[in-house]
Write a protein that holds these residues in place. Sequence first.
Motif, PDB file in Angstrom:
ATOM      1  N   TYR A  47       0.833  -1.194   0.000  1.00  0.00           N
ATOM      2  CA  TYR A  47       0.000   0.000   0.000  1.00  0.00           C
ATOM      3  C   TYR A  47       0.869   1.245   0.000  1.00  0.00           C
ATOM      4  O   TYR A  47       2.071   1.182   0.226  1.00  0.00           O
ATOM      5  CB  TYR A  47      -0.934   0.018   1.217  1.00  0.00           C
ATOM      6  CG  TYR A  47      -0.195   0.032   2.532  1.00  0.00           C
ATOM      7  CD1 TYR A  47      -0.006   1.224   3.228  1.00  0.00           C
ATOM      8  CD2 TYR A  47       0.330  -1.131   3.068  1.00  0.00           C
ATOM      9  CE1 TYR A  47       0.689   1.243   4.420  1.00  0.00           C
ATOM     10  CE2 TYR A  47       1.021  -1.116   4.254  1.00  0.00           C
ATOM     11  CZ  TYR A  47       1.200   0.069   4.931  1.00  0.00           C
ATOM     12  OH  TYR A  47       1.901   0.083   6.101  1.00  0.00           O
ATOM     13  N   GLU A  85       0.620  -3.223  -4.807  1.00  0.00           N
ATOM     14  CA  GLU A  85      -0.329  -2.241  -4.289  1.00  0.00           C
ATOM     15  C   GLU A  85      -1.693  -2.345  -4.962  1.00  0.00           C
ATOM     16  O   GLU A  85      -2.729  -2.334  -4.296  1.00  0.00           O
ATOM     17  CB  GLU A  85       0.243  -0.823  -4.452  1.00  0.00           C
ATOM     18  CG  GLU A  85       1.348  -0.501  -3.464  1.00  0.00           C
ATOM     19  CD  GLU A  85       1.694   0.983  -3.455  1.00  0.00           C
ATOM     20  OE1 GLU A  85       0.845   1.790  -3.908  1.00  0.00           O
ATOM     21  OE2 GLU A  85       2.783   1.325  -3.000  1.00  0.00           O
ATOM     22  N   ARG A  86      -1.711  -2.423  -6.285  1.00  0.00           N
ATOM     23  CA  ARG A  86      -2.998  -2.487  -6.980  1.00  0.00           C
ATOM     24  C   ARG A  86      -3.744  -3.766  -6.614  1.00  0.00           C
ATOM     25  O   ARG A  86      -4.956  -3.724  -6.342  1.00  0.00           O
ATOM     26  CB  ARG A  86      -2.789  -2.420  -8.491  1.00  0.00           C
ATOM     27  CG  ARG A  86      -4.095  -2.553  -9.294  1.00  0.00           C
ATOM     28  CD  ARG A  86      -3.864  -2.458 -10.784  1.00  0.00           C
ATOM     29  NE  ARG A  86      -3.363  -1.137 -11.152  1.00  0.00           N
ATOM     30  CZ  ARG A  86      -3.076  -0.784 -12.402  1.00  0.00           C
ATOM     31  NH1 ARG A  86      -3.225  -1.657 -13.384  1.00  0.00           N
ATOM     32  NH2 ARG A  86      -2.630   0.434 -12.668  1.00  0.00           N
ATOM     33  N   ARG A  89      -5.178  -3.571  -3.081  1.00  0.00           N
ATOM     34  CA  ARG A  89      -6.386  -2.739  -2.983  1.00  0.00           C
ATOM     35  C   ARG A  89      -7.600  -3.494  -3.517  1.00  0.00           C
ATOM     36  O   ARG A  89      -8.675  -3.476  -2.912  1.00  0.00           O
ATOM     37  CB  ARG A  89      -6.212  -1.432  -3.741  1.00  0.00           C
ATOM     38  CG  ARG A  89      -7.451  -0.560  -3.635  1.00  0.00           C
ATOM     39  CD  ARG A  89      -7.279   0.822  -4.204  1.00  0.00           C
ATOM     40  NE  ARG A  89      -8.492   1.598  -3.962  1.00  0.00           N
ATOM     41  CZ  ARG A  89      -8.558   2.689  -3.234  1.00  0.00           C
ATOM     42  NH1 ARG A  89      -7.482   3.149  -2.639  1.00  0.00           N
ATOM     43  NH2 ARG A  89      -9.694   3.335  -3.079  1.00  0.00           N
ATOM     44  N   GLU A  90      -7.424  -4.167  -4.656  1.00  0.00           N
ATOM     45  CA  GLU A  90      -8.547  -4.888  -5.264  1.00  0.00           C
ATOM     46  C   GLU A  90      -9.003  -6.076  -4.428  1.00  0.00           C
ATOM     47  O   GLU A  90     -10.202  -6.330  -4.300  1.00  0.00           O
ATOM     48  CB  GLU A  90      -8.152  -5.387  -6.658  1.00  0.00           C
ATOM     49  CG  GLU A  90      -7.894  -4.282  -7.669  1.00  0.00           C
ATOM     50  CD  GLU A  90      -7.333  -4.817  -8.970  1.00  0.00           C
ATOM     51  OE1 GLU A  90      -7.296  -4.053  -9.958  1.00  0.00           O
ATOM     52  OE2 GLU A  90      -6.914  -6.002  -9.006  1.00  0.00           O
ATOM     53  N   ILE A  93      -8.369  -4.260   0.399  1.00  0.00           N
ATOM     54  CA  ILE A  93      -8.869  -2.980   0.912  1.00  0.00           C
ATOM     55  C   ILE A  93     -10.293  -2.701   0.446  1.00  0.00           C
ATOM     56  O   ILE A  93     -11.169  -2.354   1.250  1.00  0.00           O
ATOM     57  CB  ILE A  93      -7.932  -1.829   0.514  1.00  0.00           C
ATOM     58  CG1 ILE A  93      -6.546  -2.032   1.135  1.00  0.00           C
ATOM     59  CG2 ILE A  93      -8.514  -0.502   0.970  1.00  0.00           C
ATOM     60  CD1 ILE A  93      -5.539  -0.945   0.779  1.00  0.00           C
ATOM     61  N   ASP A  94     -10.568  -2.837  -0.851  1.00  0.00           N
ATOM     62  CA  ASP A  94     -11.909  -2.542  -1.353  1.00  0.00           C
ATOM     63  C   ASP A  94     -12.962  -3.486  -0.771  1.00  0.00           C
ATOM     64  O   ASP A  94     -14.026  -3.022  -0.328  1.00  0.00           O
ATOM     65  CB  ASP A  94     -11.931  -2.587  -2.886  1.00  0.00           C
ATOM     66  CG  ASP A  94     -11.261  -1.359  -3.503  1.00  0.00           C
ATOM     67  OD1 ASP A  94     -11.093  -0.357  -2.777  1.00  0.00           O
ATOM     68  OD2 ASP A  94     -10.909  -1.407  -4.689  1.00  0.00           O
ATOM     69  N   PHE A 209      -3.197  -1.071   6.746  1.00  0.00           N
ATOM     70  CA  PHE A 209      -3.653   0.081   5.967  1.00  0.00           C
ATOM     71  C   PHE A 209      -4.634   0.969   6.739  1.00  0.00           C
ATOM     72  O   PHE A 209      -5.246   1.868   6.151  1.00  0.00           O
ATOM     73  CB  PHE A 209      -4.297  -0.384   4.652  1.00  0.00           C
ATOM     74  CG  PHE A 209      -5.489  -1.302   4.831  1.00  0.00           C
ATOM     75  CD1 PHE A 209      -6.767  -0.787   4.978  1.00  0.00           C
ATOM     76  CD2 PHE A 209      -5.316  -2.673   4.852  1.00  0.00           C
ATOM     77  CE1 PHE A 209      -7.854  -1.622   5.135  1.00  0.00           C
ATOM     78  CE2 PHE A 209      -6.405  -3.525   5.009  1.00  0.00           C
ATOM     79  CZ  PHE A 209      -7.678  -2.994   5.151  1.00  0.00           C
ATOM     80  N   LEU A 222     -12.304   5.980   1.996  1.00  0.00           N
ATOM     81  CA  LEU A 222     -12.481   5.101   0.850  1.00  0.00           C
ATOM     82  C   LEU A 222     -13.874   5.199   0.248  1.00  0.00           C
ATOM     83  O   LEU A 222     -14.061   5.039  -0.959  1.00  0.00           O
ATOM     84  CB  LEU A 222     -12.210   3.645   1.255  1.00  0.00           C
ATOM     85  CG  LEU A 222     -10.776   3.297   1.628  1.00  0.00           C
ATOM     86  CD1 LEU A 222     -10.720   1.900   2.224  1.00  0.00           C
ATOM     87  CD2 LEU A 222      -9.867   3.380   0.414  1.00  0.00           C
TER      88      LEU A 222
END
Length: 394
Positions: A47, A85-86, A89-90, A93-94, A209, A222
């Motif tokens: 992240y 990181e991407r 997030r996918e 985190i999302d 995060f 977010l």
Amino acid sequence: MNSLDLLKAPEDTRVVVAMSGGVDSSVVAGLLAAEGYEVIGVTLQLYDHGEAVQRAGSCCAGQDIDDARRVADTLGIPYYVLDYERRFREAVIDPFANSYVSGETPVPCIACNQTVKFADLLATAKDLGADALATGHYIASRQDGAHRALYRPVDDSRDQSYFLFATTQEQVDYLRFPLGDLPKSRVREMAEEMGLAIAEKPDSQDICFVPRGRYSDMIAKLRPGAAEPGEIVHLDGRVLGRHEGIINYTVGQRRGIGVATGEPLYVVAVDADKARLIVGPAEALETRRVHLRDVNWLGDGRIEDAAGGQGLPLVARIRSSRPPKPARLFADEQGVYVDLQGETGVAPGQACVFYADDGPRARILGGGFIARGEKSADAEAALKSLSAQTVAAE
């Protein structure tokens, strides 16, 4: 057979070690390197570090990458940093944000192990020609017939099995956990003996995060607009006040509800569709059964055979901070569900993990995510009544 239960000499065995920059994974890398394995250290950049770079008690922070690199230099092993990181997030985190906004209490560390670490990183380890992926988790892995099985570690205070129940059998067969038979105190001693600068580094405690451990701040960032105000409703139907957003509350919470009635009140349920917070007395938190989704079975045979009919007696854990308690697992036309004893504050999104018994080295039989819970008959009737009143009002 080498110490990793592989049919090769250590010097002919390539092992990727997931290095977080902490004491545990650093010792794993040092142990395997000392035994002669071909060790490759890998750290995942997960992240945008930002303020987390200097934040004590986090994991996967910017400083951790520097620490892992120094450890690799000390040990004389190759070391790589992968930008995930991407993907993080996918995959983590999302879904965490979406789950929280829907009124659940998610456990992102489980999702991270499921996806980024034990799927993506594991695939990378195989692409590197590694025979195994080793981590610093406190959990034990042993050969059991044609496959490997997972067990609780020697150091009960460090038990991480709750976060690893979703590991598939294929992943279990490839993974290795060298710290399962060691207490944390000995691991720190070994770090000092290896001359590692991180020997006294504090353990990570927060979700990496989430700055300062405040979930609501992260969700608001977010998902702008997610903190929709709504009513605080007692189980008996009384409207007691208003809240500033359900993302600030979780089932079982007592402090900070913001209403006073002369009796202790707890969050009994979160109605995300109506932005309502439902509160009640402590006894309304008792949960007798949980229905599960996304179940991962690591026991012998099929779960339907093991838990069909009268169910399978075992012990279950519904929070990482609670000890496993006697329970009974069922798998039938209703799906997979668990009858509990003496559990309170159970929330959708949490995990329910199965163990063969309550011993210190009990086998892990799998687990699932809680889709919904069933409370006492009185509490269930009150919740249904509230729901019916809402439908009638509409």
